[in-house]
Design an enzyme around this catalytic site. Structure first.
Site, short mmCIF file in Angstrom:
data_model
loop_
_atom_site.label_atom_id
_atom_site.label_comp_id
_atom_site.label_asym_id
_atom_site.label_seq_id
_atom_site.Cartn_x
_atom_site.Cartn_y
_atom_site.Cartn_z
N PRO A 90 0.80 -1.23 0.00
CA PRO A 90 0.00 0.00 0.00
C PRO A 90 0.83 1.28 0.00
O PRO A 90 1.85 1.37 0.68
CB PRO A 90 -0.83 -0.10 1.29
CG PRO A 90 -0.11 -1.09 2.14
CD PRO A 90 0.53 -2.06 1.18
N ASN A 91 0.36 2.22 -0.79
CA ASN A 91 0.92 3.57 -0.92
C ASN A 91 2.21 3.63 -1.73
O ASN A 91 2.69 4.73 -2.02
CB ASN A 91 1.13 4.23 0.45
CG ASN A 91 -0.18 4.45 1.18
OD1 ASN A 91 -1.07 5.13 0.66
ND2 ASN A 91 -0.35 3.85 2.35
N ARG B 161 4.82 10.93 -2.84
CA ARG B 161 4.54 10.66 -1.44
C ARG B 161 5.76 10.97 -0.58
O ARG B 161 6.80 10.29 -0.70
CB ARG B 161 4.21 9.18 -1.32
CG ARG B 161 4.07 8.69 0.09
CD ARG B 161 4.11 7.18 0.15
NE ARG B 161 3.87 6.75 1.50
CZ ARG B 161 4.16 5.55 1.98
NH1 ARG B 161 4.69 4.65 1.19
NH2 ARG B 161 3.92 5.27 3.23
N TYR C 147 10.88 9.08 1.10
CA TYR C 147 10.88 7.96 0.15
C TYR C 147 11.56 8.27 -1.18
O TYR C 147 11.66 7.39 -2.03
CB TYR C 147 9.44 7.49 -0.09
CG TYR C 147 8.78 6.99 1.19
CD1 TYR C 147 9.28 5.86 1.84
CD2 TYR C 147 7.70 7.66 1.76
CE1 TYR C 147 8.70 5.41 3.02
CE2 TYR C 147 7.11 7.22 2.94
CZ TYR C 147 7.62 6.09 3.56
OH TYR C 147 7.05 5.64 4.73
N ASN D 212 8.10 -5.38 -0.38
CA ASN D 212 7.95 -4.19 0.44
C ASN D 212 6.47 -4.13 0.80
O ASN D 212 5.63 -3.73 -0.01
CB ASN D 212 8.38 -2.93 -0.30
CG ASN D 212 8.36 -1.71 0.63
OD1 ASN D 212 7.73 -1.75 1.69
ND2 ASN D 212 9.02 -0.64 0.23
N ALA E 129 2.95 -0.43 5.11
CA ALA E 129 2.46 -0.44 6.50
C ALA E 129 1.99 -1.82 6.95
O ALA E 129 1.98 -2.11 8.15
CB ALA E 129 1.34 0.59 6.68
N GLU F 129 12.62 -9.07 2.66
CA GLU F 129 11.83 -7.90 3.10
C GLU F 129 12.65 -6.65 2.76
O GLU F 129 13.81 -6.57 3.15
CB GLU F 129 11.62 -7.99 4.61
CG GLU F 129 10.98 -6.75 5.22
CD GLU F 129 10.92 -6.81 6.75
OE1 GLU F 129 11.47 -7.77 7.35
OE2 GLU F 129 10.33 -5.89 7.34
N HIS G 177 12.71 -2.23 2.55
CA HIS G 177 12.12 -0.92 2.84
C HIS G 177 13.02 0.16 2.26
O HIS G 177 14.25 0.02 2.32
CB HIS G 177 11.96 -0.70 4.34
CG HIS G 177 11.08 -1.72 4.98
ND1 HIS G 177 9.71 -1.71 4.85
CD2 HIS G 177 11.38 -2.83 5.70
CE1 HIS G 177 9.20 -2.75 5.48
NE2 HIS G 177 10.19 -3.45 6.01
N ARG H 93 12.51 5.30 12.78
CA ARG H 93 11.35 6.17 12.64
C ARG H 93 10.38 5.98 13.82
O ARG H 93 10.79 5.63 14.90
CB ARG H 93 10.69 5.90 11.27
CG ARG H 93 11.66 6.19 10.11
CD ARG H 93 11.02 5.93 8.77
NE ARG H 93 9.84 6.77 8.57
CZ ARG H 93 8.91 6.54 7.65
NH1 ARG H 93 9.03 5.50 6.84
NH2 ARG H 93 7.86 7.34 7.54
C1 DQA Z 1 8.13 1.44 4.01
C2 DQA Z 1 8.16 1.73 5.52
C3 DQA Z 1 6.79 1.50 6.13
O1 DQA Z 1 6.84 1.81 7.53
C4 DQA Z 1 5.77 2.41 5.49
O2 DQA Z 1 4.49 2.16 6.02
C5 DQA Z 1 5.77 2.32 4.01
C6 DQA Z 1 7.05 2.25 3.31
C7 DQA Z 1 9.46 1.77 3.34
O3 DQA Z 1 9.67 1.32 2.20
O4 DQA Z 1 10.29 2.50 3.89
O5 DQA Z 1 4.74 2.38 3.37
O6 DQA Z 1 7.86 0.05 3.83
#
Ligand code: DQA
Length: 146
Positions: A12-13, A20, A25, A76, A79, A100, A102, A109
């Site tokens: 998501p996102n 964003r 990011y 990735n 959240a 995994e 990020h 954070r």
């Molecule tokens: C993320 C870190 C997560 O905490 C966050 O909710 C994201 C992006 C990252 O790539 O840094 O959506 O996965």
């Protein structure tokens, strides 16, 4: 392309990369990230397919696909990383290498980002290197047999 298949799954996102919170990011869009992953994969002899969804159910379905076809996964989970036991249980079924990733370093954070419910079921985790986190993950997969 005839290399080993790899799925890069973004949650998501992440479709909103580039617009964003770029201070966290970066400025690379999801489309640019997908292209870069394809190029990095080609250099490593991997046939990389990048997908993005905001839906937990769709991500779970893609992980089932990876589990059944024994495809390595770069995930990735956005959240979902921090609370989705459904994703954790799906990921635990993938017999191939799982990474995994990020873009940011969640450990540096907010408190809620310090927990990853998927960290214990992946082969390894890479955080904090922006889009290079994906390049490092693909390199890790290329260096392993399965
Ligand atoms: C993320 C870190 C997560 O905490 C966050 O909710 C994201 C992006 C990252 O790539 O840094 O959506 O996965």
């Amino acid at each position: 392309m005839t290399g080993r298949r790899v799925l890069v799954l973004n949650g998501p996102n992440l479709g909103r990369l580039g617009v964003r919170e770029p201070e966290i990011y970066g400025h690379t869009t999801h489309e640019e990230l997908a292209r870069a992953c394809g190029d990095w994969g080609a250099e490593l002899g991997l046939d990389v397919e990048v997908r993005q969804t905001d839906s937990e159910a769709e991500l779970v379905g893609w992980l089932h696909e990876a589990a059944d076809a024994r495809i390595p996964v770069v995930l990735n989970a956005g959240a979902f990383t921090h609370y989705s036991y459904a994703l954790r249980d799906a990921l635990a079924q993938v017999p191939a290498t799982t990474v995994e990733v990020h873009l940011s370093n969640p450990a540096a954070r907010e408190e809620f980002r310090h927990t990853s419910v998927i960290a214990s079921v992946v082969t390894g985790s890479i955080s904090g290197f922006g889009v290079d986190s994906y390049a490092l993950a693909l390199r890790a997969i290329a260096g392993r047999d399965a």
